[in-house]
Design an enzyme around this catalytic site. Structure first.
Site, mmCIF file in Angstrom:
data_model
loop_
_atom_site.group_PDB
_atom_site.id
_atom_site.type_symbol
_atom_site.label_atom_id
_atom_site.label_comp_id
_atom_site.label_asym_id
_atom_site.label_seq_id
_atom_site.Cartn_x
_atom_site.Cartn_y
_atom_site.Cartn_z
ATOM 1 N N TYR A 1 30.171 42.859 21.228
ATOM 2 C CA TYR A 1 28.912 42.769 20.480
ATOM 3 C C TYR A 1 29.166 41.951 19.204
ATOM 4 C CZ TYR A 1 24.324 44.591 18.987
ATOM 5 O OH TYR A 1 23.014 44.731 18.603
ATOM 6 N N LYS B 1 24.216 39.074 18.350
ATOM 7 C CA LYS B 1 23.111 39.544 17.518
ATOM 8 C C LYS B 1 22.564 38.348 16.761
ATOM 9 C CE LYS B 1 21.534 42.717 17.177
ATOM 10 N NZ LYS B 1 20.374 43.379 17.686
ATOM 11 N N HIS C 1 21.574 50.270 25.005
ATOM 12 C CA HIS C 1 21.494 49.862 23.604
ATOM 13 C C HIS C 1 22.460 50.670 22.739
ATOM 14 C CE1 HIS C 1 19.551 50.740 19.598
ATOM 15 N NE2 HIS C 1 19.584 49.426 19.561
ATOM 16 N N SER C 2 22.865 50.078 21.615
ATOM 17 C CA SER C 2 23.647 50.889 20.677
ATOM 18 C C SER C 2 23.319 50.542 19.235
ATOM 19 C CB SER C 2 25.147 50.707 20.953
ATOM 20 O OG SER C 2 25.769 49.925 19.998
ATOM 21 N N HIS D 1 28.851 49.566 19.417
ATOM 22 C CA HIS D 1 29.327 49.100 18.112
ATOM 23 C C HIS D 1 30.760 49.584 17.843
ATOM 24 C CE1 HIS D 1 25.129 48.175 17.382
ATOM 25 N NE2 HIS D 1 25.309 47.879 16.120
HETATM 26 O O1 GKR Z 1 23.509 47.270 14.322
HETATM 27 O O2 GKR Z 1 22.462 45.702 13.257
HETATM 28 C C1 GKR Z 1 22.639 46.407 14.262
HETATM 29 C C2 GKR Z 1 21.781 46.159 15.461
HETATM 30 O O3 GKR Z 1 20.867 45.154 15.163
HETATM 31 C C3 GKR Z 1 21.087 47.414 15.887
HETATM 32 O O4 GKR Z 1 20.552 48.096 14.795
HETATM 33 C C4 GKR Z 1 20.020 47.162 16.905
HETATM 34 O O5 GKR Z 1 19.205 48.285 17.050
HETATM 35 O O6 GKR Z 1 21.864 46.773 18.370
HETATM 36 C C5 GKR Z 1 20.558 46.949 18.262
HETATM 37 C C6 GKR Z 1 19.755 46.051 19.171
HETATM 38 O O7 GKR Z 1 20.231 45.729 20.236
HETATM 39 O O8 GKR Z 1 18.613 45.721 18.859
HETATM 40 MG MG MG Z 2 18.427 44.799 20.919
#
Ligand code: GKR
Ligand code: MG
Length: 419
Positions: free
Chosen positions: A145, A189, A316-317, A345
Protein backbone atom coordinates in the site's frame (compact mmCIF):
# COMPACT_ATOMS: atom_id res chain seq x y z
CA UNK A 1 -21.30 -18.70 27.90
CA UNK A 2 -22.22 -15.37 29.50
CA UNK A 3 -20.35 -12.10 29.11
CA UNK A 4 -19.09 -11.16 32.55
CA UNK A 5 -16.78 -8.23 31.87
CA UNK A 6 -15.83 -5.97 28.95
CA UNK A 7 -12.71 -3.81 28.93
CA UNK A 8 -12.29 -0.98 26.43
CA UNK A 9 -8.79 0.49 26.06
CA UNK A 10 -7.91 3.36 23.70
CA UNK A 11 -4.37 3.20 22.31
CA UNK A 12 -2.09 5.38 20.20
CA UNK A 13 0.87 4.34 18.06
CA UNK A 14 3.30 6.25 15.86
CA UNK A 15 2.16 6.90 12.32
CA UNK A 16 4.25 8.33 9.45
CA UNK A 17 3.14 11.44 7.52
CA UNK A 18 1.16 9.62 4.84
CA UNK A 19 -0.52 11.94 2.35
CA UNK A 20 -4.04 11.53 1.02
CA UNK A 21 -6.88 13.58 -0.43
CA UNK A 22 -7.99 14.61 3.07
CA UNK A 23 -4.55 15.87 4.16
CA UNK A 24 -1.83 13.99 6.00
CA UNK A 25 -1.66 11.43 8.81
CA UNK A 26 -0.93 12.89 12.23
CA UNK A 27 2.06 11.60 14.28
CA UNK A 28 -0.20 9.26 16.28
CA UNK A 29 -2.88 6.90 15.00
CA UNK A 30 -5.66 5.88 17.41
CA UNK A 31 -7.38 2.53 17.92
CA UNK A 32 -9.58 0.98 20.58
CA UNK A 33 -8.92 -2.51 21.93
CA UNK A 34 -11.88 -4.48 23.29
CA UNK A 35 -11.58 -7.47 25.63
CA UNK A 36 -14.70 -9.51 26.36
CA UNK A 37 -14.47 -11.97 29.29
CA UNK A 38 -16.98 -14.76 29.88
CA UNK A 39 -18.19 -16.53 33.02
CA UNK A 40 -16.13 -19.53 31.87
CA UNK A 41 -12.96 -17.46 31.91
CA UNK A 42 -12.48 -17.16 28.15
CA UNK A 43 -11.36 -13.79 26.74
CA UNK A 44 -12.15 -12.56 23.23
CA UNK A 45 -10.37 -9.67 21.49
CA UNK A 46 -11.67 -6.98 19.14
CA UNK A 47 -10.19 -3.82 17.61
CA UNK A 48 -11.88 -0.71 16.27
CA UNK A 49 -11.42 3.03 15.60
CA UNK A 50 -10.13 5.30 18.34
CA UNK A 51 -11.99 8.54 17.54
CA UNK A 52 -13.55 9.99 20.69
CA UNK A 53 -17.21 9.99 19.55
CA UNK A 54 -16.90 6.38 18.50
CA UNK A 55 -14.97 5.42 21.64
CA UNK A 56 -17.78 6.87 23.76
CA UNK A 57 -20.30 4.71 21.94
CA UNK A 58 -18.13 1.61 22.29
CA UNK A 59 -17.85 2.24 26.04
CA UNK A 60 -21.60 2.68 26.43
CA UNK A 61 -22.30 -0.44 24.39
CA UNK A 62 -19.79 -2.43 26.48
CA UNK A 63 -21.87 -1.85 29.60
CA UNK A 64 -25.02 -3.08 27.82
CA UNK A 65 -23.47 -6.47 27.01
CA UNK A 66 -22.93 -7.79 30.52
CA UNK A 67 -24.97 -10.96 31.05
CA UNK A 68 -25.56 -11.67 27.34
CA UNK A 69 -24.54 -14.97 25.79
CA UNK A 70 -21.38 -14.71 23.67
CA UNK A 71 -23.03 -17.05 21.12
CA UNK A 72 -26.06 -14.79 20.69
CA UNK A 73 -24.94 -12.36 17.96
CA UNK A 74 -28.48 -11.13 17.45
CA UNK A 75 -28.96 -10.22 21.11
CA UNK A 76 -25.54 -8.53 21.16
CA UNK A 77 -26.45 -6.54 18.02
CA UNK A 78 -29.81 -5.50 19.50
CA UNK A 79 -28.14 -4.36 22.72
CA UNK A 80 -25.50 -2.40 20.81
CA UNK A 81 -28.14 -0.78 18.58
CA UNK A 82 -30.23 0.25 21.60
CA UNK A 83 -27.17 1.71 23.31
CA UNK A 84 -26.16 3.70 20.21
CA UNK A 85 -29.57 5.37 19.89
CA UNK A 86 -30.44 7.50 16.88
CA UNK A 87 -27.19 9.42 16.56
CA UNK A 88 -25.13 9.11 13.38
CA UNK A 89 -21.35 9.36 13.84
CA UNK A 90 -19.30 10.54 10.85
CA UNK A 91 -15.51 10.51 10.47
CA UNK A 92 -13.81 13.91 10.09
CA UNK A 93 -11.57 12.62 7.28
CA UNK A 94 -14.48 11.34 5.15
CA UNK A 95 -12.34 8.60 3.59
CA UNK A 96 -14.79 5.81 4.30
CA UNK A 97 -17.80 7.56 2.84
CA UNK A 98 -20.99 8.87 4.34
CA UNK A 99 -22.42 7.56 7.57
CA UNK A 100 -25.90 6.31 8.35
CA UNK A 101 -27.44 5.07 11.55
CA UNK A 102 -26.94 1.46 10.46
CA UNK A 103 -23.28 2.09 9.68
CA UNK A 104 -22.86 3.79 13.07
CA UNK A 105 -24.32 0.72 14.83
CA UNK A 106 -22.35 -1.68 12.63
CA UNK A 107 -19.11 0.09 13.51
CA UNK A 108 -19.79 -0.14 17.25
CA UNK A 109 -20.96 -3.76 17.01
CA UNK A 110 -17.97 -4.97 14.99
CA UNK A 111 -15.27 -5.27 17.73
CA UNK A 112 -17.70 -7.05 20.05
CA UNK A 113 -18.74 -9.46 17.30
CA UNK A 114 -15.08 -10.26 16.56
CA UNK A 115 -14.41 -10.75 20.28
CA UNK A 116 -17.42 -13.10 20.59
CA UNK A 117 -16.20 -15.11 17.60
CA UNK A 118 -12.75 -15.25 19.21
CA UNK A 119 -14.41 -16.66 22.35
CA UNK A 120 -16.48 -19.18 20.36
CA UNK A 121 -13.38 -20.32 18.50
CA UNK A 122 -11.46 -20.71 21.76
CA UNK A 123 -14.33 -22.67 23.30
CA UNK A 124 -14.48 -25.02 20.30
CA UNK A 125 -10.71 -25.21 19.85
CA UNK A 126 -11.18 -23.97 16.27
CA UNK A 127 -9.88 -20.93 14.33
CA UNK A 128 -12.39 -18.17 13.54
CA UNK A 129 -12.09 -19.04 9.84
CA UNK A 130 -13.79 -22.35 10.70
CA UNK A 131 -16.73 -20.49 12.22
CA UNK A 132 -17.08 -18.58 8.93
CA UNK A 133 -17.29 -21.72 6.82
CA UNK A 134 -13.68 -22.88 6.81
CA UNK A 135 -10.73 -21.46 4.93
CA UNK A 136 -10.56 -21.64 1.15
CA UNK A 137 -6.95 -20.42 1.20
CA UNK A 138 -4.15 -21.08 3.68
CA UNK A 139 -2.71 -17.58 3.41
CA UNK A 140 -4.34 -14.27 2.51
CA UNK A 141 -2.53 -12.11 -0.06
CA UNK A 142 -2.20 -8.40 0.76
CA UNK A 143 -1.10 -5.53 -1.47
CA UNK A 144 1.85 -3.17 -0.98
CA UNK A 145 0.00 0.00 0.00
CA UNK A 146 2.03 2.94 -1.34
CA UNK A 147 1.58 6.50 -0.10
CA UNK A 148 3.10 9.76 -1.16
CA UNK A 149 4.70 10.93 2.04
CA UNK A 150 6.99 13.44 3.64
CA UNK A 151 10.39 12.31 4.95
CA UNK A 152 9.13 12.79 8.48
CA UNK A 153 6.65 14.83 10.49
CA UNK A 154 7.62 18.51 10.28
CA UNK A 155 8.10 18.68 14.07
CA UNK A 156 10.13 15.45 14.31
CA UNK A 157 13.00 13.47 12.81
CA UNK A 158 12.81 11.70 9.44
CA UNK A 159 11.30 8.23 9.65
CA UNK A 160 12.70 4.94 8.37
CA UNK A 161 10.63 5.03 5.17
CA UNK A 162 11.94 8.31 3.74
CA UNK A 163 10.15 10.74 1.47
CA UNK A 164 8.07 9.77 -1.58
CA UNK A 165 6.91 12.86 -3.41
CA UNK A 166 7.19 11.81 -7.06
CA UNK A 167 7.24 8.73 -9.31
CA UNK A 168 10.81 7.81 -8.42
CA UNK A 169 9.99 8.05 -4.70
CA UNK A 170 6.97 5.78 -5.09
CA UNK A 171 8.92 3.20 -7.09
CA UNK A 172 11.61 3.20 -4.40
CA UNK A 173 8.95 2.79 -1.70
CA UNK A 174 7.40 -0.09 -3.65
CA UNK A 175 10.79 -1.80 -3.81
CA UNK A 176 11.20 -1.45 -0.07
CA UNK A 177 7.78 -2.96 0.69
CA UNK A 178 7.99 -5.68 -1.96
CA UNK A 179 11.51 -6.68 -0.83
CA UNK A 180 10.57 -6.70 2.84
CA UNK A 181 7.15 -8.38 2.65
CA UNK A 182 7.06 -10.08 -0.75
CA UNK A 183 3.85 -8.32 -1.86
CA UNK A 184 2.60 -9.42 -5.27
CA UNK A 185 0.25 -6.56 -5.99
CA UNK A 186 0.52 -2.81 -5.45
CA UNK A 187 -1.94 -0.10 -4.48
CA UNK A 188 -1.22 3.61 -4.84
CA UNK A 189 -2.96 6.11 -2.60
CA UNK A 190 -3.64 8.95 -5.00
CA UNK A 191 -5.63 12.17 -4.83
CA UNK A 192 -2.46 13.92 -3.66
CA UNK A 193 -0.71 15.24 -6.78
CA UNK A 194 -2.29 16.49 -10.02
CA UNK A 195 -3.78 13.44 -11.82
CA UNK A 196 -1.25 13.53 -14.69
CA UNK A 197 1.58 13.06 -12.16
CA UNK A 198 -0.22 10.13 -10.54
CA UNK A 199 -0.72 8.54 -13.97
CA UNK A 200 3.00 8.96 -14.58
CA UNK A 201 3.74 7.30 -11.23
CA UNK A 202 1.52 4.32 -12.04
CA UNK A 203 3.23 3.95 -15.43
CA UNK A 204 6.62 4.04 -13.71
CA UNK A 205 5.46 1.31 -11.33
CA UNK A 206 4.21 -0.75 -14.28
CA UNK A 207 7.66 -0.55 -15.83
CA UNK A 208 9.44 -1.40 -12.57
CA UNK A 209 6.97 -4.19 -11.62
CA UNK A 210 5.66 -5.65 -14.90
CA UNK A 211 3.93 -8.61 -13.20
CA UNK A 212 2.27 -6.90 -10.23
CA UNK A 213 -1.43 -6.01 -10.52
CA UNK A 214 -1.71 -2.26 -9.83
CA UNK A 215 -4.53 -0.17 -8.41
CA UNK A 216 -4.95 3.55 -7.86
CA UNK A 217 -7.21 5.18 -5.25
CA UNK A 218 -7.62 8.99 -5.21
CA UNK A 219 -10.43 8.89 -2.60
CA UNK A 220 -12.94 10.67 -4.84
CA UNK A 221 -10.69 13.68 -5.50
CA UNK A 222 -11.56 13.80 -9.20
CA UNK A 223 -14.48 15.03 -11.29
CA UNK A 224 -16.28 12.64 -13.64
CA UNK A 225 -14.35 14.02 -16.63
CA UNK A 226 -10.97 13.71 -14.90
CA UNK A 227 -11.83 10.17 -13.76
CA UNK A 228 -12.64 9.15 -17.33
CA UNK A 229 -9.46 10.76 -18.64
CA UNK A 230 -7.30 8.94 -16.06
CA UNK A 231 -9.14 5.65 -16.56
CA UNK A 232 -8.49 5.80 -20.30
CA UNK A 233 -4.86 6.81 -19.83
CA UNK A 234 -4.35 3.70 -17.70
CA UNK A 235 -6.08 1.26 -20.07
CA UNK A 236 -4.50 -2.18 -19.62
CA UNK A 237 -2.44 -1.00 -16.65
CA UNK A 238 -4.81 -1.10 -13.69
CA UNK A 239 -6.46 -4.07 -12.04
CA UNK A 240 -9.10 -1.60 -10.84
CA UNK A 241 -9.58 2.11 -10.29
CA UNK A 242 -10.77 2.84 -6.77
CA UNK A 243 -13.15 5.69 -5.90
CA UNK A 244 -12.09 8.10 -8.63
CA UNK A 245 -15.25 10.20 -8.23
CA UNK A 246 -17.53 11.03 -5.34
CA UNK A 247 -20.75 9.10 -4.80
CA UNK A 248 -22.79 6.45 -6.59
CA UNK A 249 -24.08 8.74 -9.35
CA UNK A 250 -20.66 10.09 -10.27
CA UNK A 251 -19.14 6.59 -10.20
CA UNK A 252 -22.00 5.36 -12.42
CA UNK A 253 -21.25 8.20 -14.84
CA UNK A 254 -17.60 7.14 -15.02
CA UNK A 255 -17.99 3.34 -15.14
CA UNK A 256 -19.19 2.82 -18.74
CA UNK A 257 -16.47 5.10 -20.14
CA UNK A 258 -13.38 3.49 -18.62
CA UNK A 259 -11.89 0.12 -19.52
CA UNK A 260 -11.34 -1.20 -15.99
CA UNK A 261 -13.63 -2.03 -13.06
CA UNK A 262 -14.33 0.70 -10.54
CA UNK A 263 -13.85 -0.24 -6.90
CA UNK A 264 -15.12 1.46 -3.77
CA UNK A 265 -14.85 1.79 -0.04
CA UNK A 266 -16.53 5.19 -0.16
CA UNK A 267 -19.77 5.17 -2.13
CA UNK A 268 -21.04 1.76 -0.97
CA UNK A 269 -20.37 1.52 2.74
CA UNK A 270 -23.62 0.23 4.21
CA UNK A 271 -26.39 -2.09 2.95
CA UNK A 272 -28.65 0.82 1.88
CA UNK A 273 -26.08 1.76 -0.76
CA UNK A 274 -26.07 -1.60 -2.53
CA UNK A 275 -29.41 -1.47 -4.42
CA UNK A 276 -28.77 1.92 -6.10
CA UNK A 277 -25.14 1.01 -6.85
CA UNK A 278 -26.18 -2.27 -8.46
CA UNK A 279 -29.05 -0.64 -10.38
CA UNK A 280 -26.77 2.06 -11.77
CA UNK A 281 -23.79 -0.21 -12.45
CA UNK A 282 -21.61 2.10 -10.35
CA UNK A 283 -19.06 -0.44 -9.11
CA UNK A 284 -17.33 -3.64 -10.17
CA UNK A 285 -15.40 -4.27 -6.94
CA UNK A 286 -16.37 -3.70 -3.32
CA UNK A 287 -13.69 -3.31 -0.68
CA UNK A 288 -15.13 -5.09 2.33
CA UNK A 289 -14.26 -3.77 5.76
CA UNK A 290 -15.61 -5.65 8.76
CA UNK A 291 -14.96 -2.59 10.96
CA UNK A 292 -17.88 -0.77 9.34
CA UNK A 293 -19.84 -3.56 7.67
CA UNK A 294 -20.94 -4.95 11.05
CA UNK A 295 -18.31 -7.59 11.77
CA UNK A 296 -17.15 -10.77 10.12
CA UNK A 297 -20.42 -12.66 9.61
CA UNK A 298 -22.26 -9.70 8.07
CA UNK A 299 -19.27 -8.93 5.84
CA UNK A 300 -19.29 -12.50 4.64
CA UNK A 301 -23.03 -12.20 3.82
CA UNK A 302 -22.37 -8.95 1.95
CA UNK A 303 -19.68 -10.75 -0.05
CA UNK A 304 -22.15 -13.44 -1.10
CA UNK A 305 -24.68 -10.78 -2.09
CA UNK A 306 -22.07 -8.91 -4.14
CA UNK A 307 -21.01 -12.10 -5.93
CA UNK A 308 -24.66 -12.62 -6.93
CA UNK A 309 -24.55 -9.30 -8.76
CA UNK A 310 -21.14 -9.86 -10.35
CA UNK A 311 -19.35 -7.49 -7.99
CA UNK A 312 -15.87 -8.70 -7.10
CA UNK A 313 -14.41 -8.37 -3.62
CA UNK A 314 -11.27 -6.89 -2.14
CA UNK A 315 -10.67 -5.52 1.37
CA UNK A 316 -10.19 -2.01 2.70
CA UNK A 317 -7.92 -0.88 5.50
CA UNK A 318 -7.13 2.07 7.71
CA UNK A 319 -4.20 2.33 10.14
CA UNK A 320 -4.67 -0.73 12.36
CA UNK A 321 -3.00 -3.25 14.66
CA UNK A 322 -2.71 -7.03 14.74
CA UNK A 323 -6.13 -7.91 16.16
CA UNK A 324 -7.64 -6.32 13.05
CA UNK A 325 -5.09 -8.00 10.78
CA UNK A 326 -5.98 -11.37 12.29
CA UNK A 327 -9.72 -10.72 11.88
CA UNK A 328 -9.26 -9.54 8.27
CA UNK A 329 -7.17 -12.61 7.52
CA UNK A 330 -9.75 -15.06 8.92
CA UNK A 331 -12.53 -13.30 7.00
CA UNK A 332 -10.70 -13.21 3.67
CA UNK A 333 -9.50 -16.80 4.14
CA UNK A 334 -13.09 -18.02 4.56
CA UNK A 335 -14.68 -15.85 1.85
CA UNK A 336 -14.20 -17.43 -1.59
CA UNK A 337 -15.42 -14.27 -3.36
CA UNK A 338 -12.46 -12.20 -2.10
CA UNK A 339 -10.33 -12.65 -5.20
CA UNK A 340 -8.20 -9.48 -5.05
CA UNK A 341 -5.29 -9.00 -2.66
CA UNK A 342 -6.49 -7.17 0.45
CA UNK A 343 -5.26 -3.78 1.64
CA UNK A 344 -3.36 -3.40 4.88
CA UNK A 345 -1.53 -0.54 6.57
CA UNK A 346 0.54 -3.00 8.65
CA UNK A 347 3.97 -2.11 7.15
CA UNK A 348 3.47 1.53 8.17
CA UNK A 349 3.25 0.47 11.83
CA UNK A 350 6.84 -0.76 11.51
CA UNK A 351 6.49 -3.53 14.08
CA UNK A 352 4.40 -1.68 16.69
CA UNK A 353 1.62 -4.03 17.84
CA UNK A 354 -0.58 -4.98 20.77
CA UNK A 355 -0.48 -8.58 19.60
CA UNK A 356 2.28 -10.80 20.97
CA UNK A 357 4.87 -11.59 18.27
CA UNK A 358 4.79 -14.88 16.36
CA UNK A 359 1.17 -15.41 15.33
CA UNK A 360 1.11 -13.06 12.33
CA UNK A 361 3.71 -12.85 9.61
CA UNK A 362 3.99 -12.13 5.89
CA UNK A 363 5.20 -14.84 3.55
CA UNK A 364 5.43 -13.82 -0.12
CA UNK A 365 3.05 -10.93 0.55
CA UNK A 366 0.44 -13.12 2.23
CA UNK A 367 -0.47 -13.70 5.87
CA UNK A 368 -0.80 -17.40 6.75
CA UNK A 369 -4.12 -17.88 8.55
CA UNK A 370 -3.36 -18.27 12.27
CA UNK A 371 -4.37 -21.81 13.16
CA UNK A 372 -4.68 -21.45 16.93
CA UNK A 373 -8.16 -21.36 18.47
CA UNK A 374 -10.21 -18.18 17.87
CA UNK A 375 -8.32 -15.35 16.19
CA UNK A 376 -5.11 -17.15 17.09
CA UNK A 377 -3.49 -14.04 18.57
CA UNK A 378 -2.79 -12.99 22.16
CA UNK A 379 -2.52 -9.54 23.69
CA UNK A 380 0.88 -8.26 24.69
CA UNK A 381 -0.24 -6.56 27.91
CA UNK A 382 2.95 -4.55 28.40
CA UNK A 383 2.62 -3.02 24.95
CA UNK A 384 -1.08 -2.40 25.50
CA UNK A 385 -0.21 -0.43 28.64
CA UNK A 386 2.48 1.55 26.81
CA UNK A 387 0.15 2.34 23.90
CA UNK A 388 -2.61 3.37 26.31
CA UNK A 389 -0.16 5.73 28.00
CA UNK A 390 0.76 7.10 24.56
CA UNK A 391 -2.94 7.69 23.96
CA UNK A 392 -3.27 9.59 27.25
CA UNK A 393 -0.27 11.77 26.44
CA UNK A 394 -0.52 12.33 22.68
CA UNK A 395 -3.33 14.88 22.82
CA UNK A 396 -5.03 13.57 19.66
CA UNK A 397 -8.61 12.48 20.22
CA UNK A 398 -9.94 12.13 16.66
CA UNK A 399 -8.22 11.52 13.34
CA UNK A 400 -8.11 14.86 11.52
CA UNK A 401 -5.77 14.71 8.51
CA UNK A 402 -7.11 18.00 7.12
CA UNK A 403 -6.43 20.23 10.15
CA UNK A 404 -2.99 18.70 10.56
CA UNK A 405 -2.16 19.44 6.91
CA UNK A 406 -3.43 23.01 7.29
CA UNK A 407 -0.98 23.64 10.11
CA UNK A 408 1.79 23.42 7.52
CA UNK A 409 -0.10 24.40 4.34
CA UNK A 410 -2.86 26.80 5.41
CA UNK A 411 -4.33 27.04 1.90
CA UNK A 412 -4.83 23.24 1.63
CA UNK A 413 -8.37 22.22 0.78
CA UNK A 414 -9.86 18.72 0.96
CA UNK A 415 -12.78 19.71 -1.26
CA UNK A 416 -14.14 17.07 -3.63
CA UNK A 417 -13.62 17.08 -6.54
CA UNK A 418 -10.27 18.80 -6.32
CA UNK A 419 -9.28 18.07 -9.91
O1 GKR B 1 -4.85 5.75 5.55
O2 GKR B 1 -4.84 7.66 4.51
C1 GKR B 1 -5.24 6.49 4.65
C2 GKR B 1 -6.22 5.96 3.66
O3 GKR B 1 -6.53 6.96 2.75
C3 GKR B 1 -7.45 5.44 4.34
O4 GKR B 1 -7.89 6.32 5.32
C4 GKR B 1 -8.56 5.15 3.38
O5 GKR B 1 -9.76 4.97 4.06
O6 GKR B 1 -7.19 3.29 2.76
C5 GKR B 1 -8.37 3.87 2.66
C6 GKR B 1 -8.96 3.80 1.27
O7 GKR B 1 -8.71 2.83 0.59
O8 GKR B 1 -9.74 4.66 0.88
MG1 MG C 1 -10.10 3.38 -0.95
Amino acid sequence: MLIREVTVTPVAFRDPPLLNAAGVHEPWALRTIVEVVTDEGLTGLGETYGDLDHLGKVRTAARALIGLDAYHRNAVYTAVAASVGAEVVTDKHGLTGASTREKTVDRVFSPFEVACLDIQGKAAGRPVADLLGGKVRDAVPYSAYLFYKWAGHPDGPDDVFGAALDSAGLVEQARLLVDRYGFRSIKVKGGVLPPAEEVEAVLALREAFPEHPLRLDPNAAWSVDTSIEVGRALDGVLEYLEDPADGIEAMAAVAPHVPMRLATNMCVVTPDHLPPAVRQGAIGVLLLDHHYWGGLVKSSHIATLCATFGIELSMHSNSHLGISLAAMTHLAAATPAVTHACDTHTPWQDGQDVVAPGALRFVDGAVPVPDGPGLGVELDRDTLAVMNEQYEKCGIRSRDDTSYMKRFHPSFSARRPRW
